[in-house]
Scaffold this motif. Structure first.
Motif, PDB file in Angstrom:
ATOM      1  N   UNK A  20     -27.547  22.703 -51.218  1.00 25.74           N
ATOM      2  CA  UNK A  20     -27.902  22.237 -49.890  1.00 25.74           C
ATOM      3  C   UNK A  20     -26.409  22.491 -48.882  1.00 25.74           C
ATOM      4  N   UNK A  21     -27.058  22.030 -47.741  1.00 20.43           N
ATOM      5  CA  UNK A  21     -26.756  23.198 -46.314  1.00 20.43           C
ATOM      6  C   UNK A  21     -26.615  21.531 -45.705  1.00 20.43           C
ATOM      7  N   UNK A  22     -25.682  21.319 -44.919  1.00 17.81           N
ATOM      8  CA  UNK A  22     -25.671  20.018 -43.903  1.00 17.81           C
ATOM      9  C   UNK A  22     -24.380  20.868 -42.798  1.00 17.81           C
ATOM     10  N   UNK A  23     -25.400  19.900 -41.834  1.00 20.16           N
ATOM     11  CA  UNK A  23     -24.877  19.918 -40.691  1.00 20.16           C
ATOM     12  C   UNK A  23     -23.956  19.183 -40.060  1.00 20.16           C
ATOM     13  N   UNK A  24     -22.381  19.533 -39.194  1.00 21.33           N
ATOM     14  CA  UNK A  24     -21.889  18.648 -38.477  1.00 21.33           C
ATOM     15  C   UNK A  24     -21.302  18.908 -37.675  1.00 21.33           C
ATOM     16  N   UNK A  25     -21.969  18.685 -36.303  1.00 20.61           N
ATOM     17  CA  UNK A  25     -21.327  19.619 -35.178  1.00 20.61           C
ATOM     18  C   UNK A  25     -22.203  20.424 -34.959  1.00 20.61           C
ATOM     19  N   UNK A  26     -20.540  21.824 -34.886  1.00 13.94           N
ATOM     20  CA  UNK A  26     -21.084  23.159 -34.505  1.00 13.94           C
ATOM     21  C   UNK A  26     -20.367  23.568 -36.547  1.00 13.94           C
ATOM     22  N   UNK A  27     -20.315  22.856 -37.595  1.00 13.09           N
ATOM     23  CA  UNK A  27     -19.847  23.278 -38.732  1.00 13.09           C
ATOM     24  C   UNK A  27     -21.116  23.226 -39.439  1.00 13.09           C
ATOM     25  N   UNK A  55     -24.098  40.753 -36.528  1.00 15.26           N
ATOM     26  CA  UNK A  55     -23.292  39.759 -36.261  1.00 15.26           C
ATOM     27  C   UNK A  55     -23.629  38.664 -37.614  1.00 15.26           C
ATOM     28  N   UNK A  56     -22.321  38.328 -37.402  1.00 16.02           N
ATOM     29  CA  UNK A  56     -22.911  37.153 -38.500  1.00 16.02           C
ATOM     30  C   UNK A  56     -21.920  36.057 -38.839  1.00 16.02           C
ATOM     31  N   UNK A  57     -22.321  34.955 -39.483  1.00 16.45           N
ATOM     32  CA  UNK A  57     -21.603  33.509 -38.555  1.00 16.45           C
ATOM     33  C   UNK A  57     -19.523  34.159 -39.701  1.00 16.45           C
ATOM     34  N   UNK A  58     -18.790  33.303 -38.660  1.00 22.39           N
ATOM     35  CA  UNK A  58     -17.589  32.929 -39.183  1.00 22.39           C
ATOM     36  C   UNK A  58     -17.812  32.078 -40.265  1.00 22.39           C
ATOM     37  N   UNK A  59     -16.423  32.596 -41.300  1.00 23.90           N
ATOM     38  CA  UNK A  59     -16.257  31.726 -42.591  1.00 23.90           C
ATOM     39  C   UNK A  59     -14.818  30.842 -41.704  1.00 23.90           C
ATOM     40  N   UNK A  60     -15.076  29.739 -41.871  1.00 28.46           N
ATOM     41  CA  UNK A  60     -14.102  28.391 -40.821  1.00 28.46           C
ATOM     42  C   UNK A  60     -13.231  28.300 -42.688  1.00 28.46           C
ATOM     43  N   UNK A  61     -13.616  28.348 -43.955  1.00 27.64           N
ATOM     44  CA  UNK A  61     -12.957  27.967 -44.857  1.00 27.64           C
ATOM     45  C   UNK A  61     -13.989  28.113 -45.964  1.00 27.64           C
ATOM     46  N   UNK A 117     -21.464  27.791 -36.673  1.00 27.70           N
ATOM     47  CA  UNK A 117     -23.015  28.167 -35.571  1.00 27.70           C
ATOM     48  C   UNK A 117     -22.840  29.731 -35.077  1.00 27.70           C
ATOM     49  N   UNK A 118     -23.598  29.583 -35.084  1.00 28.97           N
ATOM     50  CA  UNK A 118     -23.829  30.971 -34.810  1.00 28.97           C
ATOM     51  C   UNK A 118     -24.387  30.939 -32.945  1.00 28.97           C
ATOM     52  N   UNK A 119     -24.189  31.585 -32.153  1.00 32.18           N
ATOM     53  CA  UNK A 119     -25.147  31.095 -30.986  1.00 32.18           C
ATOM     54  C   UNK A 119     -26.205  31.572 -30.870  1.00 32.18           C
ATOM     55  N   UNK A 120     -27.286  31.103 -30.170  1.00 27.02           N
ATOM     56  CA  UNK A 120     -29.057  31.407 -29.584  1.00 27.02           C
ATOM     57  C   UNK A 120     -30.019  30.704 -30.165  1.00 27.02           C
ATOM     58  N   UNK A 121     -30.936  30.604 -30.804  1.00 25.23           N
ATOM     59  CA  UNK A 121     -32.299  30.179 -31.683  1.00 25.23           C
ATOM     60  C   UNK A 121     -32.267  31.793 -32.598  1.00 25.23           C
ATOM     61  N   UNK A 122     -33.072  30.446 -33.462  1.00 25.80           N
ATOM     62  CA  UNK A 122     -33.949  31.428 -34.320  1.00 25.80           C
ATOM     63  C   UNK A 122     -35.020  32.007 -33.871  1.00 25.80           C
ATOM     64  N   UNK A 123     -35.554  33.573 -34.719  1.00 29.82           N
ATOM     65  CA  UNK A 123     -36.416  33.893 -34.271  1.00 29.82           C
ATOM     66  C   UNK A 123     -37.781  33.140 -34.041  1.00 29.82           C
ATOM     67  N   UNK A 124     -37.643  32.195 -35.527  1.00 31.13           N
ATOM     68  CA  UNK A 124     -39.088  31.691 -35.337  1.00 31.13           C
ATOM     69  C   UNK A 124     -39.332  30.419 -36.545  1.00 31.13           C
TER      70      UNK A 124
END
Length: 245
Positions: A14-21, A45-51, A61-68
């Motif tokens: 599962x993947x959850x989003x909380x704000x920018x995390x 470019x890849x996502x930053x690993x926070x912990x 979260x990476x900036x921008x939008x998905x290609x589609x």
């Protein structure tokens, strides 16, 4: 307070989003091991690993939008697709990760098993499955291994101002066939392939990409059905298979 959004959830992860995390929870920690190492090795470019606290991996979260999105027209410009192609070429030309990918015999065995199930279960007409199995044969040949993402879906590549800002979900990265990445990214979006290749380069066999479109769709369909997804949605896997008839 930021709300918790479920990005994807099934019995395996599962993947959850909380704000920018983003919080990734996986039942198999070897998938997370691969993701962490692949992010460290990838020259794009890849996502930053926070912990990381098993079984959870926290990513920024990476900036921008998905290609589609599969089943919908891509909102990205031709220049953005070309930039994605250039980034993928950089990945494929990078030194190989130290772990192997799938081998041709296992891929072929799995493909034939899934074709048998699609026919015997009545999920798809036999002539449709058999035709796509023929098309898939183009992908079933020896290849020179490259550093591949392994699950380069259109929703996994983010762009902004016609530049790639991040590629996410690296748990299936390995030594693999570069044509598989190109096919996965353009699955259901054949119209963008020329733009992608404009950035990637022309030393690509389009028949092999078409073979991987059929092969991936045939192999994925049962898993999608059994995990609550609908490969028969407009523009998705079953439509990809029908387009080969």
């Amino acid at each position: 307070m930021d709300e918790v959004k479920v990005v994807v959830a099934h019995s395996e992860r599962a993947t959850l989003q909380v704000g920018d995390v983003f919080l990734k929870i996986d039942s198999d920690q070897t998938n997370i091991d691969v993701e962490v190492e692949a992010i460290a090795l990838a020259p794009i470019p890849t996502p930053q690993i926070l912990w990381r606290r098993p079984p959870v991996l926290a990513l920024a979260r990476v900036p921008g939008m998905a290609l589609g999105k599969l089943g919908e027209p891509s909102p990205a410009s031709p220049a953005a697709w070309a930039a994605a192609g250039a980034a993928i070429r950089t990945l494929h030309d990078a030194p190989l990760p130290p772990w192997p990918g799938g081998n041709l015999d296992d891929i072929t065995e799995h493909l034939d098993s899934e074709c048998d199930w699609l026919i015997s279960s009545g999920t798809l007409p036999a002539d449709l499955v058999k035709r796509n199995r023929e098309v898939a044969e183009a992908a079933l040949r020896p290849w020179t291994p490259a550093f591949t993402h392994g699950d380069l879906q259109i929703t996994h590549v983010f762009v902004e101002n016609d530049q790639v800002t991040g590629v996410i979900d690296w748990s299936e990265a390995s030594q693999g066939d570069r044509h598989f990445d190109l096919a996965t990214l353009t699955l259901g979006h054949e119209e963008v392939l020329p733009d992608l290749l404009a950035g990637y380069g022309t030393d690509v066999d389009v028949d092999v990409i078409r073979g991987w479109w059929s092969l991936r769709s045939l192999r994925a369909s049962r898993w999608l059905v059994e995990h609550g997804f609908d490969p028969n949605s407009p523009g998705c896997e079953f439509d990809v298979l029908r387009a080969r008839m």
